[in-house]
Design an enzyme around this catalytic site. Structure first.
Site, PDB file in Angstrom:
ATOM      1  CD  GLU A 114      43.968  33.389  40.306  1.00 40.68           C
ATOM      2  OE1 GLU A 114      44.306  33.580  39.134  1.00 40.68           O
ATOM      3  OE2 GLU A 114      44.545  33.939  41.270  1.00 40.68           O
ATOM      4  CD  GLU A 155      43.354  40.762  38.520  1.00 47.42           C
ATOM      5  OE1 GLU A 155      43.025  39.565  38.553  1.00 47.42           O
ATOM      6  OE2 GLU A 155      43.905  41.294  37.530  1.00 47.42           O
TER       7      GLU A 155
END
Length: 317
Positions: free
Chosen positions: A146, A141
């Protein structure tokens, strides 16, 4: 979240120009190679949502289906082709009820590519988490963007099976994320509460718009690079991206510490959000449950333009 255009570049492709000179004895040929990135997929404008699937599985957020997202104004495209994705910011909720939002995953999967995201603005504020996530860790991933709550700096994060490590001596401008004062160099999702290995950007402008780019090729995991709106390279503006001109990356997962083809494969593009058990240590007031009851506490911004072969967050299937 907000508005987006996402061209996907495949490659690199090598173009060769050769000239030869005849002579009586050996014949010599000189060859010059030029590597270019060519468009593979473009996600933008009125057709943006056509090749994305709306996720509705179990999650701390109430992710809604496509019809609900469109009818309730949580996902739409404006008349000037801005793609908008957002959480519900109008409904007062009872305590414990999850707030509605949108998470989408591309139908296409990718193995290497150059991904360029033109982002107008990303969600920011207490009770919010902007990222891409998915099935992991064995196919990896990659979270290109983020951040959670009032965090002012974007974090680039990789989550993998055991054995893939961030190399601290690689040249990048970001700062390696630490746990208890120790660099998180292991991307292993099974340790440190799935912290992965992350790098925090120095810039505070991540959520205010600009371009994010990630290069992922067989030589190694990308580097990730971000640009202020006023500093976007002309090669990106002209649709002829050349990563060799972009300077040092914000973050890079070097092949010397991680076998890229072993730990990353079959990735989809994901836009989504999550907020929950990190609230207690965020420095935000009250509780996450209390904060999410009040729709005025949600900030809604415009989203993104993506060029390349990847996403806000990339996940392996």
């Amino acid at each position: 979240m907000a508005s987006a255009t996402f061209p996907t570049y495949s490659g690199p492709m090598s173009l060769s120009s050769a000239s030869s000179k005849r002579s009586r004895s050996p014949q010599y040929t000189s060859t010059q190679n030029t590597t270019v990135w060519v468009i593979q997929d473009t996600y933008e404008g009125q057709s943006f949502f056509d090749t994305f699937v709306f996720y509705t599985g179990t999650d701390p957020t109430n992710f809604v289906d496509q019809q609900t997202a469109f009818s309730s104004g949580l996902a739409y495209v404006t008349s000037d082709n801005k793609v908008i994705m957002k959480g519900d910011n109008t409904t007062w909720l009872a305590q414990g009820v999850n707030r509605s939002s949108v998470r989408i995953t591309s139908e296409a999967m990718y193995n290497t590519g150059l991904f360029v995201l033109d982002l107008d603005m990303a969600p920011w504020g207490c009770g919010q988490w902007t990222l891409g996530s998915g099935t992991w860790p064995y196919n990896g991933e990659i979270d290109i963007i983020e951040g959670v709550h009032d965090n002012e700096h974007n974090q680039v994060t990789w989550h993998t099976a055991p054995g893939c490590n961030l190399t601290s001596t690689t040249n990048f401008t970001g700062t390696i994320v630490q746990t208890n004062g120790v660099d998180n160099l292991q991307c292993n999702a099974f340790i440190d509460s799935n912290a992965g290995c992350g790098v925090t950007e120095w810039s505070r402008a991540s959520y205010e718009g600009g371009v994010f780019a990630m290069k992922w090729d067989t030589d190694g995991m990308p580097f990730v690079r971000s640009f202020y709106r006023a500093a976007i390279p002309q090669d990106i503006v002209q649709g002829l991206p050349d990563p060799s001109n972009w300077g040092e990356p914000v973050a890079e997962l070097a092949a010397s510490g991680c076998n890229i083809t072993q730990y990353f494969a079959n990735h989809s593009i994901v836009f989504g959000d999550w907020a929950g058990n990190s609230y207690a240590t965020s420095g935000c007031p009250g509780t996450c449950a209390d904060r999410l009851m009040d729709p005025s506490e949600l900030r809604v911004y415009k989203s993104a333009t993506i060029s390349g072969s990847t996403m806000l967050g990339i996940l392996g299937q």
